[in-house]
Enzyme design. Structure first.
Site, short mmCIF file in Angstrom:
data_model
loop_
_atom_site.label_atom_id
_atom_site.label_comp_id
_atom_site.label_asym_id
_atom_site.label_seq_id
_atom_site.Cartn_x
_atom_site.Cartn_y
_atom_site.Cartn_z
N GLY A 227 0.68 -1.39 0.11
CA GLY A 227 -0.22 0.03 0.07
C GLY A 227 1.04 1.35 0.23
CG ASN B 60 -0.22 1.61 4.81
OD1 ASN B 60 -0.44 1.95 5.30
ND2 ASN B 60 -0.02 2.34 3.69
CE1 TYR C 60 -10.56 0.11 7.47
CE2 TYR C 60 -10.58 0.83 9.58
CZ TYR C 60 -9.58 0.82 8.26
OH TYR C 60 -9.02 1.91 8.38
#
Length: 310
Positions: free
Chosen positions: A22, A100, A167
């Site tokens: 990421g 990440n 999430y």
């Protein structure tokens, strides 16, 4: 129950090699910027080809190759293996892994369509993908003699956020995984820690501000909450890269700075004389047992890599 020892010294980053998943934007890109500034070489893995331009710019500014990019889906072992092997081929090994990569697709999944692929994606990237990346990273670092892994979790790994229910679950999973890695320094000289930003000033969650075309009310609240400066998040990442005694730890990144969040101790009612004696016996056996498992895993991995088509 913890097992800890000092790990590899990363007070100097000159010549160190970091894999950053990421790493093409947001927090990942900011970490790459700082690693390059401190003299490290970076291997960027991202689902977006934007990472190619990021690496190209680093090399242009340095006047030499200090960065490479590989399009990477962290939910796939083949992609993770290719990413870490690229680091080894280009720069000789892996010292640092910044895990990440994440998504917020279907973050509010409680009443979303009953769609298997839609449901699984956020877990496959944020939780399973991070675990896959870390397992490959540990094997490469073990060959290198040690290393440091920093995972990007979130304040959502500790707090409840109903508007981001899936999430939140994935980030809680990351915290549990990191806290369970306290034995690794004794086994392979690898440390695993996590940085947990509160609301950051990035575009990461822009695509979940509306659900089915309707604004999500949660973001009326979010717009009133101070964001954490990127510099504070970077402080959190480098705290754990530089502190060779930290392992299985989590640091929260708030607008006011970073704060270490300690795991609760085992409840006294669980610590009987028998259980304490059994724990001592387990701790004496755990490291040799894990070293044997690591040895077998490395042999298996090396064999797979040799048999892999070029």
């Amino acid at each position: 129950m913890t097992l800890q020892s000092p790990s590899t010294d990363l007070t100097s980053f000159e010549g160190k090699v970091a894999v950053v998943t990421g790493g093409s934007r947001g927090i990942g890109k900011a970490v790459c910027d700082e690693l390059i500034r401190r003299g490290a070489k970076v291997v960027i893995g991202a689902i977006s080809d934007k990472g190619r331009e990021v690496a190209k710019q680093y090399n242009k500014e340095a006047g030499k190759k200090v960065a490479v990019f590989l399009r990477t889906d962290v939910s796939r072992y083949d992609d993770n293996k290719a990413l870490f092997q690229l680091a080894e081929n280009e720069f000789g090994g892996v010292d640092i892994a910044i895990l990440n990569a994440a998504t917020c697709d279907n973050a509010d999944n409680l009443f979303s369509p009953l769609d298997d692929k839609l449901e699984e994606r956020i877990f496959n990237v944020n939780a399973v993908g991070l675990i896959k990346s870390s397992k490959v990273a540990i094997l490469h670092m073990a060959k290198r003699g040690g290393g440091s892994i920093v995972c990007t979790s979130s304040a959502a790994g500790f707090y409840s956020v109903p508007a981001l229910i899936a999430y939140v679950a994935t980030k809680h999973a990351v915290i549990g995984y990191v806290k369970s890695c306290t034995f690794l320094p004794e086994v392979c000289n690898v440390r695993v820690n996590a940085v947990c930003p509160s609301f950051a000033d990035t575009t990461f969650m822009d695509n979940v501000k509306t659900i089915d075309g309707a604004p999500e009310p949660f973001y009326d609240f979010v717009d009133t909450v101070p964001t954490v400066p990127m510099s504070v998040i970077i402080d959190g990442v480098f705290k754990y890269l530089c502190d060779n005694t930290a392992n299985g730890k989590t640091v929260m990144a708030y607008p006011t700075g970073i704060e270490v969040i300690e795991a609760p101790e085992w409840h006294y009612s669980l610590l009987t004389d028998d259980s304490l004696k059994a724990q001592d016996i387990y701790l004496k056996k755990a490291i040799p047992h894990s070293k044997q498992q690591l040895s077998r895993a490395l042999e298996r991995y090396e064999k797979e890599q040799k048999e892999r088509p070029i």
